[in-house]
Design an enzyme around this catalytic site. Structure first.
Site, mmCIF file in Angstrom:
data_model
loop_
_atom_site.group_PDB
_atom_site.id
_atom_site.type_symbol
_atom_site.label_atom_id
_atom_site.label_comp_id
_atom_site.label_asym_id
_atom_site.label_seq_id
_atom_site.Cartn_x
_atom_site.Cartn_y
_atom_site.Cartn_z
ATOM 1 N N ASN A 1 0.836 -1.206 0.000
ATOM 2 C CA ASN A 1 0.000 0.000 0.000
ATOM 3 C C ASN A 1 0.868 1.254 0.000
ATOM 4 O O ASN A 1 1.950 1.286 0.595
ATOM 5 C CB ASN A 1 -0.991 -0.005 1.171
ATOM 6 N N GLU B 1 0.557 5.375 0.522
ATOM 7 C CA GLU B 1 -0.344 6.424 1.019
ATOM 8 C C GLU B 1 0.097 7.817 0.575
ATOM 9 O O GLU B 1 1.166 7.992 -0.016
ATOM 10 C CB GLU B 1 -0.425 6.323 2.550
ATOM 11 N N CYS C 1 -4.344 0.709 -2.171
ATOM 12 C CA CYS C 1 -4.142 -0.564 -1.468
ATOM 13 C C CYS C 1 -3.118 -1.439 -2.193
ATOM 14 O O CYS C 1 -2.959 -1.356 -3.421
ATOM 15 C CB CYS C 1 -5.447 -1.337 -1.407
ATOM 16 N N GLU D 1 -3.358 -4.482 -2.951
ATOM 17 C CA GLU D 1 -3.974 -5.364 -3.953
ATOM 18 C C GLU D 1 -4.005 -4.705 -5.324
ATOM 19 O O GLU D 1 -3.728 -5.318 -6.349
ATOM 20 C CB GLU D 1 -5.409 -5.736 -3.550
ATOM 21 N N CYS E 1 -10.532 -4.710 0.742
ATOM 22 C CA CYS E 1 -11.628 -3.731 0.794
ATOM 23 C C CYS E 1 -12.540 -3.908 -0.422
ATOM 24 O O CYS E 1 -12.187 -4.573 -1.410
ATOM 25 C CB CYS E 1 -11.082 -2.312 0.870
ATOM 26 N N CYS F 1 -11.046 -2.833 -3.867
ATOM 27 C CA CYS F 1 -10.129 -3.828 -4.438
ATOM 28 C C CYS F 1 -10.885 -5.044 -4.954
ATOM 29 O O CYS F 1 -10.533 -5.614 -5.983
ATOM 30 C CB CYS F 1 -9.081 -4.237 -3.414
HETATM 31 N N1 THU Z 1 -5.172 -1.388 2.755
HETATM 32 C C1 THU Z 1 -4.655 -2.244 1.826
HETATM 33 O O1 THU Z 1 -3.609 -1.967 1.231
HETATM 34 N N2 THU Z 1 -5.316 -3.399 1.584
HETATM 35 C C2 THU Z 1 -6.370 -3.851 2.311
HETATM 36 O O2 THU Z 1 -6.846 -4.936 2.067
HETATM 37 C C3 THU Z 1 -6.923 -3.012 3.386
HETATM 38 C C4 THU Z 1 -6.418 -1.621 3.443
HETATM 39 C C5 THU Z 1 -4.419 -0.164 3.066
HETATM 40 C C6 THU Z 1 -5.025 1.121 2.602
HETATM 41 C C7 THU Z 1 -4.427 2.115 3.583
HETATM 42 O O3 THU Z 1 -3.145 2.496 3.134
HETATM 43 C C8 THU Z 1 -4.243 1.304 4.852
HETATM 44 O O4 THU Z 1 -4.280 -0.065 4.466
HETATM 45 C C9 THU Z 1 -5.305 1.567 5.916
HETATM 46 O O5 THU Z 1 -6.572 1.431 5.387
#
Ligand code: THU
Length: 166
Positions: free
Chosen positions: A66, A68, A77, A79, A116, A119
């Site tokens: 991920n 940000e 994310c 994924e 999520c 994704c």
């Molecule tokens: N996140 C993911 O990368 N994948 C998931 O399955 C759940 C959430 C990330 C997004 C964000 O950077 C952090 O986790 C918190 O939500």
């Protein structure tokens, strides 16, 4: 009632494993690679580090984490990073399986994390575009690995591109 099996299967699309050792070797390998990928997460805001790994039809491995941004809605994310990387670098190859893991910063133990909804939508369109489903492995809760037969099983009645044209 007698407990017959440790692997609890429900709705036939999902299987739960209480011990990582019960998973097939390819899944264990993908989980291992997803853990490594999580170390490349850029998550200074959530401090939630996620890694994803996919294996392609010729055995090629692709990973993502991920990423940000100070503008929070721009966070992406792991994924979607791994899928878009695979599509860009290996456009002719099909995704066979995906594993996703997460941990909070400086925590060694994995945190449960299931994909999520955004994704799931993207994963589902990958199945459409490659005309093949792929398995998804995630940690559902402590000591509960969830193996799904397909991305679509995670998003029943998903909106698909053929809805736009037919
Ligand atoms: N996140 C993911 O990368 N994948 C998931 O399955 C759940 C959430 C990330 C997004 C964000 O950077 C952090 O986790 C918190 O939500």
């Amino acid at each position: 009632m007698k407990h017959h099996s440790k692997n609890f299967t429900f709705m036939k699309e999902f299987e739960i494993f209480h011990d990582i050792e019960e998973l097939d070797n390819e899944s264990k390998y993908l989980i291992h690679k997803a853990k490594e990928a999580a170390s490349h997460a850029y998550a200074p805001y959530s401090k939630f580090h996620v890694g994803a790994a996919v294996i392609l039809d010729d055995g090629t491995l692709v990973t993502g984490s991920n990423q940000e941004n100070a503008s929070y809605p721009l966070c992406i994310c792991a994924e979607r990073v791994v899928l878009y990387t695979a599509a860009t670098q290996y456009p002719e190859k099909k995704i066979m399986k995906m594993a996703v893991v997460a941990h909070r910063k400086n925590h060694k133990e994995l945190s449960p994390a299931t994909c999520c909804g955004a994704c799931r939508q993207v994963m589902s369109e990958f199945e459409v575009r490659q005309n093949k489903s792929f398995e998804v492995i995630m940690l559902k809760s402590k000591n509960e690995w969830l193996k799904c037969v397909s991305a679509e099983s995670l998003l029943p009645y998903v909106f698909k591109r053929n809805n736009l044209h037919e």
